[in-house]
Design an enzyme around this catalytic site. Structure first.
Site, PDB file in Angstrom:
ATOM      1  N   HIS A  86       2.391   3.302  -9.018  1.00 25.30           N
ATOM      2  CA  HIS A  86       2.295   1.850  -9.237  1.00 25.30           C
ATOM      3  C   HIS A  86       3.531   1.333  -9.969  1.00 25.30           C
ATOM      4  O   HIS A  86       4.053   0.266  -9.643  1.00 25.30           O
ATOM      5  CB  HIS A  86       1.022   1.508 -10.015  1.00 25.30           C
ATOM      6  CG  HIS A  86      -0.238   1.852  -9.266  1.00 25.30           C
ATOM      7  ND1 HIS A  86      -0.414   1.521  -7.936  1.00 25.30           N
ATOM      8  CD2 HIS A  86      -1.375   2.494  -9.636  1.00 25.30           C
ATOM      9  CE1 HIS A  86      -1.606   1.954  -7.535  1.00 25.30           C
ATOM     10  NE2 HIS A  86      -2.204   2.554  -8.543  1.00 25.30           N
ATOM     11  N   ASP A 132       0.827  -1.205   0.000  1.00 27.54           N
ATOM     12  CA  ASP A 132       0.000   0.000   0.000  1.00 27.54           C
ATOM     13  C   ASP A 132       0.866   1.262   0.000  1.00 27.54           C
ATOM     14  O   ASP A 132       1.967   1.265   0.569  1.00 27.54           O
ATOM     15  CB  ASP A 132      -0.906  -0.028   1.247  1.00 27.54           C
ATOM     16  CG  ASP A 132      -2.079   0.931   1.104  1.00 27.54           C
ATOM     17  OD1 ASP A 132      -2.299   1.456  -0.005  1.00 27.54           O
ATOM     18  OD2 ASP A 132      -2.770   1.169   2.107  1.00 27.54           O
ATOM     19  N   LEU A 156      10.951 -20.559  -4.880  1.00 29.04           N
ATOM     20  CA  LEU A 156      10.059 -19.600  -4.214  1.00 29.04           C
ATOM     21  C   LEU A 156       8.668 -19.731  -4.826  1.00 29.04           C
ATOM     22  O   LEU A 156       8.519 -19.656  -6.046  1.00 29.04           O
ATOM     23  CB  LEU A 156      10.576 -18.163  -4.401  1.00 29.04           C
ATOM     24  CG  LEU A 156       9.610 -17.065  -3.929  1.00 29.04           C
ATOM     25  CD1 LEU A 156       9.462 -17.081  -2.402  1.00 29.04           C
ATOM     26  CD2 LEU A 156      10.094 -15.683  -4.377  1.00 29.04           C
TER      27      LEU A 156
HETATM   28  C1  FPP Z   1      -2.032   0.060  -3.319  1.00 31.39           C
HETATM   29  O1  FPP Z   1      -1.546   1.389  -3.326  1.00 31.39           O
HETATM   30  C2  FPP Z   1      -1.495  -0.663  -4.471  1.00 31.39           C
HETATM   31  C3  FPP Z   1      -2.218  -1.268  -5.447  1.00 31.39           C
HETATM   32  C4  FPP Z   1      -3.676  -1.297  -5.491  1.00 31.39           C
HETATM   33  C5  FPP Z   1      -1.555  -1.933  -6.570  1.00 31.39           C
HETATM   34  C6  FPP Z   1      -0.372  -2.761  -6.205  1.00 31.39           C
HETATM   35  C7  FPP Z   1       0.385  -3.053  -7.394  1.00 31.39           C
HETATM   36  C8  FPP Z   1       1.709  -2.975  -7.530  1.00 31.39           C
HETATM   37  C9  FPP Z   1       2.633  -2.630  -6.460  1.00 31.39           C
HETATM   38  C10 FPP Z   1       2.254  -3.278  -8.841  1.00 31.39           C
HETATM   39  C11 FPP Z   1       3.171  -4.459  -8.830  1.00 31.39           C
HETATM   40  C12 FPP Z   1       2.537  -5.746  -8.704  1.00 31.39           C
HETATM   41  C13 FPP Z   1       2.691  -6.759  -9.576  1.00 31.39           C
HETATM   42  C14 FPP Z   1       2.197  -8.088  -9.175  1.00 31.39           C
HETATM   43  C15 FPP Z   1       3.281  -6.605 -10.903  1.00 31.39           C
HETATM   44  P1  FPP Z   1      -2.607   2.582  -3.399  1.00 31.39           P
HETATM   45  O2  FPP Z   1      -2.824   2.916  -4.820  1.00 31.39           O
HETATM   46  O3  FPP Z   1      -3.839   2.196  -2.652  1.00 31.39           O
HETATM   47  O4  FPP Z   1      -1.851   3.712  -2.664  1.00 31.39           O
HETATM   48  P2  FPP Z   1      -2.490   4.865  -1.764  1.00 31.39           P
HETATM   49  O5  FPP Z   1      -3.124   4.190  -0.580  1.00 31.39           O
HETATM   50  O6  FPP Z   1      -1.317   5.706  -1.385  1.00 31.39           O
HETATM   51  O7  FPP Z   1      -3.473   5.604  -2.625  1.00 31.39           O
END
Ligand code: FPP
Length: 254
Positions: A38, A21, A132
């Site tokens: 992201h 997150d 893994l």
């Molecule tokens: C939450 O941060 C993150 C996500 C919903 C997406 C997670 C995806 C990645 C880290 C990309 C890599 C993953 C793979 C498997 C390739 P948020 O957008 O909720 O952040 P915020 O809370 O600061 O708004």
């Protein structure tokens, strides 16, 4: 002492589950679009996979996209889908060479045919790997997982294959995602929120929960070590001898 030598002395989790997150906030702080967050998050993800391999942690489960994430703006959802597809395609060979078995958990039917095909191909290519076990939770929800398992058991009951008494915790567990892996020993959530957010609800009943303010794109080697050090400390609190807890950390009840 090398990192590897230090880790050998530590009680390491066998299975780590992570809610990645803070990508959006990381981007906002830099006046960048959320999608840039992201993209930056992918780098942390890549490094974490590598670190788990180096340290000999057998399983890693990442929450990449929850069932609730569909309600984000269309542009963000489609950019996340593109990122999953491009990352999967660009990283697959390297992960395969590193002995990583990739598996997706969640309802994949809502993804594009192209993404579903890449997911299936990645799972097939890496299915015999064992260094893994990397599980990517995409369109996943812990409640969905449990309801799915309940449906399978109720079908068996209706068909007369099992009796009501055979609906036990073990029977339900056998129908859940990740049944072939030890339950997570350590759960990590970055980004400052202290919530489970419908991640592996059943599977984390006895998991140690680690929350950090670090935003996912800033989650580096030191941040992971901090979580592992905390986990090792937690294990010493069970009041049992080191020999008793060794090998099954995080799974003592209570
Ligand atoms: C939450 O941060 C993150 C996500 C919903 C997406 C997670 C995806 C990645 C880290 C990309 C890599 C993953 C793979 C498997 C390739 P948020 O957008 O909720 O952040 P915020 O809370 O600061 O708004």
């Amino acid at each position: 002492m090398t990192t590897e030598q230090k880790d050998i002395q530590k009680i390491l989790p066998q299975h780590v589950a992570v809610v990645m997150d803070g990508n959006g906030r990381w981007a906002k702080k830099r006046f960048l679009p959320r999608t840039a967050g992201h993209k930056a998050g992918v780098k942390s993800t890549r490094r974490l996979v590598e670190l788990c391999s180096i340290k000999g942690i057998g399983a890693l489960t990442l929450f990449a996209f929850s069932s609730e994430n569909w309600s984000r703006p269309d542009q963000e959802v489609s950019s996340l889908m593109s990122l999953f597809l491009s990352t999967l395609n660009s990283e697959l060979n390297k992960l395969h060479e590193q002995g990583v078995r990739i598996r997706f958990i969640g309802d994949r039917t809502r993804f594009s045919e192209k993404l579903q095909a890449s997911i299936t191909a990645a799972e097939k290519k890496t299915e015999a790997n064992s260094k893994l076990k990397l599980n990517i939770a995409a369109n996943y929800g812990g409640r969905w997982d449990i309801v799915n398992a309940a449906r399978i058991l109720s079908r068996k009951l209706v068909n007369g294959d099992i009796t009501e008494n055979q609906i036990t915790e073990q029977a339900l567990t056998r129908q859940l995602c990740l049944v072939d892996l030890p339950e997570p020993d350590l759960f990590i959530r970055t980004g400052g929120e202290q919530r489970i957010s419908n991640f592996l609800l059943w599977q984390i009943a006895y998991t140690e929960l680690f929350f950090t303010d670090t935003l996912w794109p800033e989650f580096n080697d030191a941040a992971f070590d901090e979580a592992l050090d905390w986990y090792a400390t937690r294990q010493r609190r069970f009041g049992k001898t080191g020999d008793q807890v060794k090998g099954t950390p995080g799974r003592q009840t209570g």
